[in-house]
Design a protein around this motif. Structure first.
Motif, PDB file in Angstrom:
ATOM      1  N   ASP A   1      41.444  43.566  50.374  1.00 16.24           N
ATOM      2  CA  ASP A   1      40.787  42.293  50.668  1.00 16.24           C
ATOM      3  C   ASP A   1      40.662  41.521  49.361  1.00 16.24           C
ATOM      4  N   GLU A   2      41.571  40.569  49.148  1.00 15.47           N
ATOM      5  CA  GLU A   2      41.586  39.824  47.892  1.00 15.47           C
ATOM      6  C   GLU A   2      40.340  38.967  47.718  1.00 15.47           C
ATOM      7  N   SER A   3      39.755  38.527  48.828  1.00 10.67           N
ATOM      8  CA  SER A   3      38.533  37.730  48.706  1.00 10.67           C
ATOM      9  C   SER A   3      37.400  38.574  48.132  1.00 10.67           C
ATOM     10  N   LEU A   4      37.374  39.853  48.482  1.00  9.84           N
ATOM     11  CA  LEU A   4      36.353  40.753  47.939  1.00  9.84           C
ATOM     12  C   LEU A   4      36.568  40.963  46.440  1.00  9.84           C
TER      13      LEU A   4
ATOM     14  N   ARG B   1      38.017  38.788  44.401  1.00 12.97           N
ATOM     15  CA  ARG B   1      37.607  37.535  43.752  1.00 12.97           C
ATOM     16  C   ARG B   1      36.090  37.465  43.636  1.00 12.97           C
ATOM     17  N   LYS B   2      35.406  37.867  44.717  1.00 11.55           N
ATOM     18  CA  LYS B   2      33.936  37.834  44.728  1.00 11.55           C
ATOM     19  C   LYS B   2      33.383  38.706  43.604  1.00 11.55           C
ATOM     20  N   HIS B   3      33.933  39.896  43.429  1.00  8.52           N
ATOM     21  CA  HIS B   3      33.440  40.798  42.388  1.00  8.52           C
ATOM     22  C   HIS B   3      33.804  40.311  40.990  1.00  8.52           C
TER      23      HIS B   3
ATOM     24  N   GLU C   1      33.767  37.312  40.061  1.00  5.21           N
ATOM     25  CA  GLU C   1      32.847  36.222  39.739  1.00  5.21           C
ATOM     26  C   GLU C   1      31.509  36.744  39.217  1.00  5.21           C
ATOM     27  N   LEU C   2      31.236  38.030  39.425  1.00  5.84           N
ATOM     28  CA  LEU C   2      29.981  38.626  38.959  1.00  5.84           C
ATOM     29  C   LEU C   2      30.020  38.852  37.460  1.00  5.84           C
TER      30      LEU C   2
ATOM     31  N   GLN D   1      25.851  42.374  36.700  1.00  3.19           N
ATOM     32  CA  GLN D   1      25.789  42.317  38.160  1.00  3.19           C
ATOM     33  C   GLN D   1      26.741  43.335  38.779  1.00  3.19           C
ATOM     34  N   ARG D   2      27.892  43.529  38.142  1.00  4.68           N
ATOM     35  CA  ARG D   2      28.848  44.530  38.644  1.00  4.68           C
ATOM     36  C   ARG D   2      28.268  45.928  38.532  1.00  4.68           C
TER      37      ARG D   2
END
Length: 111
Positions: free
Chosen positions: A70-73, A75-77, A79-80, A84-85
């Motif tokens: 899931d590339e959106s996931l 990208r979301k990570h 951005e952290l 936060q990661r």
């Protein structure tokens, strides 16, 4: 579809025997039998010639393959922030531990 099946299906659709196809290709019936049995691994050129001799055309395509993640996931990570990661990783670790403990309790009840 495997090359052997392509050749056999095209020959059958053209109403040709192996011997007739062999004559069209300037080879022997045993070569055609070998191609159709799957014992041979014909080149694309050989496959094109065999199909062409039956009145068919080989059409190869390259289609995009969807990503396996899931590339959106991702990208979301990305951005952290690093902290936060780490916090998200610690949360996942704690949740995995809770799931493992629940599994152990369930197995103990079944025993």
């Amino acid at each position: 579809m495997a090359p052997a099946a392509l050749i056999r299906n095209a020959r059958d659709a053209a109403g040709l025997t192996q011997t007739q196809l062999a004559r069209r290709l300037g080879t022997t019936q045993s070569v055609i039998a070998r191609l159709e049995s799957g014992a041979a691994n014909p080149t694309v050129q050989t496959l094109e010639r065999a199909l062409g001799a039956t009145g068919h055309r080989l059409a190869l395509t390259a289609e995009p393959q969807p990503p396996s993640v899931d590339e959106s996931l991702i990208r979301k990570h990305l951005e952290l922030t690093p902290s936060q990661r780490l916090e998200a990783l610690e949360t996942m670790h704690d949740e995995a531990g809770q799931i493992a403990a629940a599994g152990q309790r369930a197995r103990a009840r079944l025993a």
